[in-house]
Motif scaffolding. Sequence first.
Motif, short mmCIF file in Angstrom:
data_model
loop_
_atom_site.label_atom_id
_atom_site.label_comp_id
_atom_site.label_asym_id
_atom_site.label_seq_id
_atom_site.Cartn_x
_atom_site.Cartn_y
_atom_site.Cartn_z
N ALA A 70 0.78 -1.19 -0.07
CA ALA A 70 0.17 -0.11 -0.02
C ALA A 70 0.74 1.19 0.05
N VAL A 71 0.64 2.16 -1.15
CA VAL A 71 1.43 3.37 -1.06
C VAL A 71 0.36 4.41 -0.57
N VAL A 72 0.67 4.89 0.77
CA VAL A 72 -0.10 5.68 1.44
C VAL A 72 0.14 7.23 1.56
N ALA A 73 -0.55 8.14 1.07
CA ALA A 73 -0.20 9.35 0.88
C ALA A 73 -0.35 10.00 2.30
N ARG A 74 0.70 11.27 2.48
CA ARG A 74 0.91 12.02 3.83
C ARG A 74 0.82 13.38 3.03
N PRO A 75 -0.43 13.98 2.71
CA PRO A 75 -0.45 15.12 1.83
C PRO A 75 0.32 16.19 2.54
N TRP A 76 0.19 16.42 3.93
CA TRP A 76 1.03 17.51 4.56
C TRP A 76 2.32 17.61 4.35
N ALA A 133 -12.12 1.59 4.16
CA ALA A 133 -12.03 0.16 4.58
C ALA A 133 -10.72 -0.18 4.66
N LEU A 134 -9.58 0.30 3.92
CA LEU A 134 -8.40 -0.10 4.03
C LEU A 134 -7.50 0.57 5.26
N SER A 135 -8.13 1.70 5.50
CA SER A 135 -7.58 2.60 6.68
C SER A 135 -7.92 1.99 7.84
N ARG A 136 -9.26 1.45 8.04
CA ARG A 136 -9.59 0.87 9.13
C ARG A 136 -8.77 -0.50 9.41
N LEU A 137 -8.66 -1.12 8.42
CA LEU A 137 -7.97 -2.69 8.40
C LEU A 137 -6.51 -2.32 8.87
N PHE A 138 -5.73 -1.12 8.32
CA PHE A 138 -4.25 -0.98 8.50
C PHE A 138 -4.02 -0.09 9.61
N GLY A 139 -4.90 0.38 10.46
CA GLY A 139 -4.88 1.01 11.63
C GLY A 139 -4.50 2.68 11.10
N CYS A 150 -4.38 11.19 9.25
CA CYS A 150 -4.44 12.25 8.01
C CYS A 150 -3.66 11.60 6.80
N ARG A 151 -3.96 10.32 6.53
CA ARG A 151 -3.32 9.52 5.54
C ARG A 151 -4.15 8.97 4.32
N GLU A 152 -3.97 9.11 3.52
CA GLU A 152 -5.01 8.47 2.40
C GLU A 152 -4.25 7.40 1.51
N PRO A 153 -4.77 6.24 1.27
CA PRO A 153 -4.24 5.31 0.49
C PRO A 153 -4.52 5.56 -0.76
N HIS A 154 -3.32 5.65 -1.58
CA HIS A 154 -3.24 6.16 -2.88
C HIS A 154 -3.39 4.85 -4.02
N ALA A 155 -2.56 3.90 -3.66
CA ALA A 155 -2.55 2.59 -4.82
C ALA A 155 -2.03 1.32 -3.76
N LEU A 156 -2.66 0.35 -4.32
CA LEU A 156 -2.40 -0.96 -3.78
C LEU A 156 -1.60 -1.59 -4.84
#
Length: 529
Positions: A156-162, A208-214, A219-225
């Motif tokens: 999972a590539v998870v964005a941290r926009p800030w 759902a992925l955010s819940r599963l991965f904690g 303030c993170r957005e999963p962008h791609a799997l």
Amino acid sequence: MGVEELTNPLLAGFWNETRLRSSLETLSPATDQPDPGMSVQWTRIAEALGLGYGERSGAVITKGKTLMRARTTPSAGALYPFEVLVAFQDGPDYALYHYEAAGCSLRRLAAVGRREMAGILTAAPPTDPLTAGPLRSAPLTAGQADGAEPPAAVVAVVARPWHAMRKYGRRGYLYTHLDSAHAATNIALAAADAGFAPTVRLRFDRRALSRLFGLENLCREPHALVTLAAPAEGRPTGTGGRPANPFAVPIWWHDGGRGLEQPDGPEREAWELVSPVSTFHQPRDLRLRFGTTASVRPADTDTPADTDTRAGAAAPVALTGRDETAPADLGPAVLARQSAKGFLTKPVGADTLGRALTAVRGGIAVDCADGPLAGLRVLVRNVDGLSPGAYEYDPAGHRLLPVGGDGGSEEAVVAACMNQGVAAGCAALVALHAPVRQLLGERGQQGLAELHFHAASAGQRLCLGAAEQRLGITCLGGFDAGRIAELALLADEEEVIYVIAVGVADENAVKWDRAPIAYSHGRDPHQPT
């Protein structure tokens, strides 16, 4: 960071492992579980991560004017506003790890249920009644049905926009899409080179992925799997015994340790600021469409280039390397890739440019094969064998379709690139473009995400093609879209998404847009904010 650490990753790893600490609970590898480093499959996945998004030789100056080891993918301002999590198949479930490119460290976070993971991989995002369109979720195919063989790993590539927005403002959110797409693409290519079958997924339930991965409230957005199917039995894997990336030797910490960094007040404010344009806040139910997608869209054959040559129109220009689609050896190309900090006023050969462009013809397996692709226009300025002017690239025929113009003056090109000195002297500009407003109307925030993914994916492939040809290249996120469109003679509905400069690299140049002030956005780095 010392000079020896910059040049010797094994020494850096040794120092990290042998430092004395008072708290053994959070930093020492566990002794009551098998070491995942001993698993051949886990090791190969870790090596693919190190090649796809890891450290390489050399160093760059960061936003804070400090040195950091260079990485295998580019990033606006060397900020890397994303994190990489990887769930390894671990018996009946998955083991979730945080992968840190600095030091190639993998730290265990939690266990993840296989059924919950399968639910995310086989279901489209939930319908948002405010944005739902006519496209609906497709029924599951046999290969996606519950009970099918689960992937060996899910990256999972998870964005941290800030991390980008604190320098670039709201535009930094777009850079998170571009930067994370470079990494996801390169990880997929490295995994394929290691023998896995990767699929990039952009249409999944991010909440759902955010819940599963904690990841909730972080303030993170999963962008791609990137799902990695295990190599077929008997299929060659790995790199013949040599390290895929000698600068990224995996270090495993599988005791839980500390969690992900918590956001502060400004980061939470930025997170709310992007809620109207984020795929996390505004999900869109789009049909899952699996297939292999080209990096750029076919050229419009109704351009002036294909009109009757007897009427005075220029004929298409065939390029060298038509039968090639990827670097002959991925590892060396990935490790040789670097962002040019400036260009010499010297021509490049049309053959060199043609061979570099072959890389964007390759496809990548995705779950959005019907998604929007960018067109590719080349503004030729100093290429031996090509007249200056704008050309549309036709990937199917591997040729350039002349559009017109004279390539623009150096002053016009630099001004169009927000006065970034790095653009001066480039032999050509590559503009990735699309009818953005139309796509946003049709597909909303998901369309914005997919379009930027495919544009950056094409950019990453072009970076690798340029590295193999020893062609200087740098990706530019700061540009005046209107001026670039005028120079490239784009149609009114086409807007520029990404700009890439190519030419003969000036090894002695300094790239000032990594200073604390966003020079690439037209600000004078010597003036106070």
